[in-house]
Structure formats: C-alpha cells, structure tokens
Design a protein around this motif. Structure first.
Motif, PDB file in Angstrom:
ATOM      1  N   PRO A  61      60.545  10.946  33.021  1.00  0.00           N
ATOM      2  CA  PRO A  61      61.325  12.189  32.901  1.00  0.00           C
ATOM      3  C   PRO A  61      60.972  13.069  31.695  1.00  0.00           C
ATOM      4  O   PRO A  61      60.984  14.289  31.811  1.00  0.00           O
ATOM      5  CB  PRO A  61      62.767  11.710  32.791  1.00  0.00           C
ATOM      6  CG  PRO A  61      62.757  10.304  33.265  1.00  0.00           C
ATOM      7  CD  PRO A  61      61.396   9.766  32.984  1.00  0.00           C
ATOM      8  N   LEU A  62      60.672  12.470  30.562  1.00  0.00           N
ATOM      9  CA  LEU A  62      60.445  13.291  29.380  1.00  0.00           C
ATOM     10  C   LEU A  62      59.086  13.988  29.481  1.00  0.00           C
ATOM     11  O   LEU A  62      58.044  13.344  29.515  1.00  0.00           O
ATOM     12  CB  LEU A  62      60.505  12.415  28.117  1.00  0.00           C
ATOM     13  CG  LEU A  62      60.365  13.167  26.799  1.00  0.00           C
ATOM     14  CD1 LEU A  62      61.488  14.166  26.610  1.00  0.00           C
ATOM     15  CD2 LEU A  62      60.329  12.200  25.629  1.00  0.00           C
ATOM     16  N   ALA A  63      59.125  15.310  29.563  1.00  0.00           N
ATOM     17  CA  ALA A  63      57.875  16.059  29.712  1.00  0.00           C
ATOM     18  C   ALA A  63      57.341  16.498  28.365  1.00  0.00           C
ATOM     19  O   ALA A  63      56.156  16.430  28.099  1.00  0.00           O
ATOM     20  CB  ALA A  63      58.095  17.279  30.602  1.00  0.00           C
ATOM     21  N   ALA A  64      58.243  16.967  27.513  1.00  0.00           N
ATOM     22  CA  ALA A  64      57.783  17.486  26.231  1.00  0.00           C
ATOM     23  C   ALA A  64      58.909  17.445  25.217  1.00  0.00           C
ATOM     24  O   ALA A  64      60.085  17.566  25.565  1.00  0.00           O
ATOM     25  CB  ALA A  64      57.284  18.917  26.390  1.00  0.00           C
ATOM     26  N   ASN A  65      58.520  17.266  23.977  1.00  0.00           N
ATOM     27  CA  ASN A  65      59.488  17.346  22.891  1.00  0.00           C
ATOM     28  C   ASN A  65      58.877  18.223  21.800  1.00  0.00           C
ATOM     29  O   ASN A  65      57.729  18.054  21.433  1.00  0.00           O
ATOM     30  CB  ASN A  65      59.786  15.951  22.343  1.00  0.00           C
ATOM     31  CG  ASN A  65      60.806  15.995  21.237  1.00  0.00           C
ATOM     32  OD1 ASN A  65      61.807  16.697  21.337  1.00  0.00           O
ATOM     33  ND2 ASN A  65      60.548  15.267  20.161  1.00  0.00           N
ATOM     34  N   PHE A  66      59.644  19.179  21.356  1.00  0.00           N
ATOM     35  CA  PHE A  66      59.144  20.083  20.327  1.00  0.00           C
ATOM     36  C   PHE A  66      59.910  19.828  19.049  1.00  0.00           C
ATOM     37  O   PHE A  66      61.142  19.916  19.021  1.00  0.00           O
ATOM     38  CB  PHE A  66      59.330  21.544  20.776  1.00  0.00           C
ATOM     39  CG  PHE A  66      58.590  21.870  22.040  1.00  0.00           C
ATOM     40  CD1 PHE A  66      57.291  22.344  21.998  1.00  0.00           C
ATOM     41  CD2 PHE A  66      59.186  21.684  23.273  1.00  0.00           C
ATOM     42  CE1 PHE A  66      56.588  22.641  23.162  1.00  0.00           C
ATOM     43  CE2 PHE A  66      58.493  21.968  24.456  1.00  0.00           C
ATOM     44  CZ  PHE A  66      57.198  22.445  24.387  1.00  0.00           C
ATOM     45  N   LYS A  67      59.185  19.501  18.003  1.00  0.00           N
ATOM     46  CA  LYS A  67      59.824  19.284  16.710  1.00  0.00           C
ATOM     47  C   LYS A  67      59.719  20.575  15.916  1.00  0.00           C
ATOM     48  O   LYS A  67      58.619  21.048  15.636  1.00  0.00           O
ATOM     49  CB  LYS A  67      59.130  18.142  15.958  1.00  0.00           C
ATOM     50  CG  LYS A  67      59.242  16.811  16.684  1.00  0.00           C
ATOM     51  CD  LYS A  67      58.826  15.654  15.813  1.00  0.00           C
ATOM     52  CE  LYS A  67      60.006  14.970  15.182  1.00  0.00           C
ATOM     53  NZ  LYS A  67      60.982  14.444  16.129  1.00  0.00           N
ATOM     54  N   LEU A  68      60.854  21.121  15.572  1.00  0.00           N
ATOM     55  CA  LEU A  68      60.862  22.416  14.907  1.00  0.00           C
ATOM     56  C   LEU A  68      61.090  22.260  13.413  1.00  0.00           C
ATOM     57  O   LEU A  68      61.735  21.317  12.967  1.00  0.00           O
ATOM     58  CB  LEU A  68      61.963  23.298  15.516  1.00  0.00           C
ATOM     59  CG  LEU A  68      61.921  23.447  17.034  1.00  0.00           C
ATOM     60  CD1 LEU A  68      63.050  24.335  17.500  1.00  0.00           C
ATOM     61  CD2 LEU A  68      60.594  23.997  17.499  1.00  0.00           C
ATOM     62  N   SER A  69      60.583  23.215  12.674  1.00  0.00           N
ATOM     63  CA  SER A  69      60.842  23.232  11.238  1.00  0.00           C
ATOM     64  C   SER A  69      61.965  24.225  10.973  1.00  0.00           C
ATOM     65  O   SER A  69      62.460  24.877  11.880  1.00  0.00           O
ATOM     66  CB  SER A  69      59.580  23.645  10.492  1.00  0.00           C
ATOM     67  OG  SER A  69      59.348  25.010  10.722  1.00  0.00           O
ATOM     68  N   SER A  70      62.340  24.349   9.716  1.00  0.00           N
ATOM     69  CA  SER A  70      63.475  25.210   9.397  1.00  0.00           C
ATOM     70  C   SER A  70      63.183  26.681   9.684  1.00  0.00           C
ATOM     71  O   SER A  70      64.099  27.466   9.917  1.00  0.00           O
ATOM     72  CB  SER A  70      63.849  25.032   7.929  1.00  0.00           C
ATOM     73  OG  SER A  70      62.693  25.209   7.137  1.00  0.00           O
ATOM     74  N   SER A  71      61.913  27.052   9.679  1.00  0.00           N
ATOM     75  CA  SER A  71      61.620  28.469   9.924  1.00  0.00           C
ATOM     76  C   SER A  71      61.468  28.787  11.411  1.00  0.00           C
ATOM     77  O   SER A  71      61.381  29.948  11.791  1.00  0.00           O
ATOM     78  CB  SER A  71      60.354  28.884   9.169  1.00  0.00           C
ATOM     79  OG  SER A  71      59.260  28.135   9.623  1.00  0.00           O
ATOM     80  N   SER A  72      61.441  27.752  12.254  1.00  0.00           N
ATOM     81  CA  SER A  72      61.278  28.007  13.685  1.00  0.00           C
ATOM     82  C   SER A  72      62.517  28.646  14.271  1.00  0.00           C
ATOM     83  O   SER A  72      63.638  28.392  13.837  1.00  0.00           O
ATOM     84  CB  SER A  72      61.025  26.704  14.439  1.00  0.00           C
ATOM     85  OG  SER A  72      59.906  26.052  13.944  1.00  0.00           O
ATOM     86  N   LYS A  73      62.297  29.465  15.280  1.00  0.00           N
ATOM     87  CA  LYS A  73      63.410  30.012  16.048  1.00  0.00           C
ATOM     88  C   LYS A  73      63.621  29.110  17.258  1.00  0.00           C
ATOM     89  O   LYS A  73      62.704  28.400  17.671  1.00  0.00           O
ATOM     90  CB  LYS A  73      63.085  31.434  16.516  1.00  0.00           C
ATOM     91  CG  LYS A  73      62.791  32.400  15.389  1.00  0.00           C
ATOM     92  CD  LYS A  73      64.052  32.745  14.641  1.00  0.00           C
ATOM     93  CE  LYS A  73      63.732  33.541  13.400  1.00  0.00           C
ATOM     94  NZ  LYS A  73      64.854  33.615  12.467  1.00  0.00           N
ATOM     95  N   GLY A  74      64.817  29.149  17.794  1.00  0.00           N
ATOM     96  CA  GLY A  74      65.122  28.320  18.961  1.00  0.00           C
ATOM     97  C   GLY A  74      64.505  28.870  20.228  1.00  0.00           C
ATOM     98  O   GLY A  74      65.206  29.357  21.112  1.00  0.00           O
TER      99      GLY A  74
END
Lengths: 154, 104
Positions: free
Chosen positions: A101-114
């Motif tokens: 089921p898990l296709a992708a996971n995006f790890k964001l930093s503090s400057s990333s937008k949602g």
C-alpha cells in the motif's frame, strides 16, 4: 580503445563490489533511512505503524487530495496533496488496495510547504489515502479513485 | 550525467515551486515478462533528495508504486530567483543521478 574501456569497466566494477562487500557503498548506507519495513508492509495499518510508529490517524478536512475520480490508466495516476496544517514533517501517499500500500513518503523540512505532487500506480479501484504527520500527530484524508485498467499487472 | 532529470523551479513571492521529471523504469519487481513468464527484477528509485542552496528541503522516499518516469513537484518557502535547487535520486540498485538548476 576497447581494451581501455574494458579495463575501466572492470576496474570500476571491482571497486564498487569491494565497497559493497565492505558495507561502505551498499544502497542501505547511501540511503539515509529508507524505511524498508514500511514499504514492504502489506496492509495500510502495518505500513503506518512502520513509518509513523502508530496506525492512528485523525481525519482532517485540511488535507486536499487532487486525483482523478476515474483513472483510465492505473499505471499513471496523478496525485497532488496539499494541506494547510502547520508544522508538517511528513506526507505519505497510500493506496489502500495495492499489494504494497505505501507508495511514497515525503519528508519535509521546516521551510517546505504542505504541497507534493507525483504520479502513482494503482492495481485496481481503491481509496488513495494521504497521511500527514504534523507535530507528532497524524492526520489523514482519503479519496476514492476508480481504475479502469490496472497498472500493476504485466 | 544528469540526463535522467528535467527540472524547473519558479519563484512566486518567496515560495518556490519545483517541478521535476525523472527518467527511470520504476519496475516493482512483481511484474512478469509476458514472453518468458519470468519476473522482471525490481528497479525503482528509493530516495529523492531535494536541496535548496545545498540544504535539504524535502526527501521523497518511494516504492515501486510510483509511476514509470516519475513526476515530482513540491513547494518550499524562503527562496528567491537565482537560488540553486538540486535534485538527486538513488535507486534500489545503488544507481544515482543529480541535477542543479537556478530558480527563475
């Protein structure tokens, strides 16, 4: 010339092999933390527990999933996830009825937008679940996508 | 060798929208070759590291369920025109590629 290419090739090959043997250059070491267990999980719950430590998510209206209602080709389903939840650290895209089921996971930093967009494969009609982790809590949203031709078979 | 990536980054205010197209077969390892009936070995991008002026802003972790020749788009704040945006991918076989571009 051919000999040179051959030598170069074999030399490079050996170096890589030695490095892999020593555990220096194995994909695991290169990748910071590719969560193998999460990607190998066969259920949504297992995948979530493996990646976020808990399968509990609270439904949220602040997550928007943009995906087609009907995807003609399951091999290429464009998915855009945007959220206004502050302090997000991760966004995961899960296809409920895919074998894995898990296709992708995006790890964001503090400057990333949602905001993330990509294209995924879907085996059959299924819910696409977006799970957003923010401030240690998980929020989710889902959208039903009908697939006419599956994208995981041969 | 950055032929496998096409990237574009545009600033709108201080928010930068990055769009990238990678060239990769993205084999899940579950698909069978129709002619031989044998499984096609898995070959997919596992991690895509996205940087802004050398600092990681986003890391995408992918499985074989991401489509062939993947498209990736994301936004980050605090950027401006002329900044450097980089993308680097690594697949499950250890192959990698990277590219850098300037924000427009």
């Amino acid at each position: 010339m051919q000999r040179r290419t051959f030598l170069k090739g074999s030399l490079a090959g050996t170096t890589v092999a030695v490095a892999v043997g020593a555990g220096l250059l194995s994909p695991r070491a290169v990748l910071a933390a590719w969560p193998k267990s999460a990607f190998a999980a066969k259920t949504v719950q297992d995948a979530l527990s493996a990646i976020y430590g808990s399968a509990d998510t609270s439904p949220s209206n602040d997550i928007k999933i943009k995906a087609p209602d009907i995807a003609e080709n399951g091999a290429v389903v464009p998915v855009t996830i945007s959220t206004s939840i502050p302090g997000i650290s991760d966004i995961a895209i899960i296809v409920e009825k895919n074998g894995l089921p898990l296709a992708a996971n995006f790890k964001l930093s503090s400057s990333s937008k949602g905001f993330v967009a990509t294209r995924i494969k879907m085996g059959k009609t299924s819910n696409v679940i977006a799970v957003v982790k923010a401030g240690g809590k998980s929020y989710s949203a889902r959208k039903d996508v009908k697939v006419t031709i599956g994208g995981c078979g041969g | 060798m950055a032929k496998s990536i096409r990237i574009r980054a545009n600033a709108k205010g201080d928010v930068v929208l990055v769009k990238a197209l990678l060239t990769h077969p993205m084999e899940t390892g579950l698909r069978k070759d129709k002619k031989t009936g044998k499984k096609i070995p898995a070959n997919y991008i596992q991690e895509v590291d996205c940087t802004h002026n050398g600092k990681t802003v986003m890391t995408a972790q992918w499985a074989g369920a991401v489509s062939k020749n993947p498209y990736l788009s994301f936004k980050f704040g605090g950027g401006k025109s002329g900044d450097t945006v980089g993308i680097a991918w690594v697949d499950n076989l250890g192959k990698k590629d990277s590219i850098e571009t300037k924000v427009k």
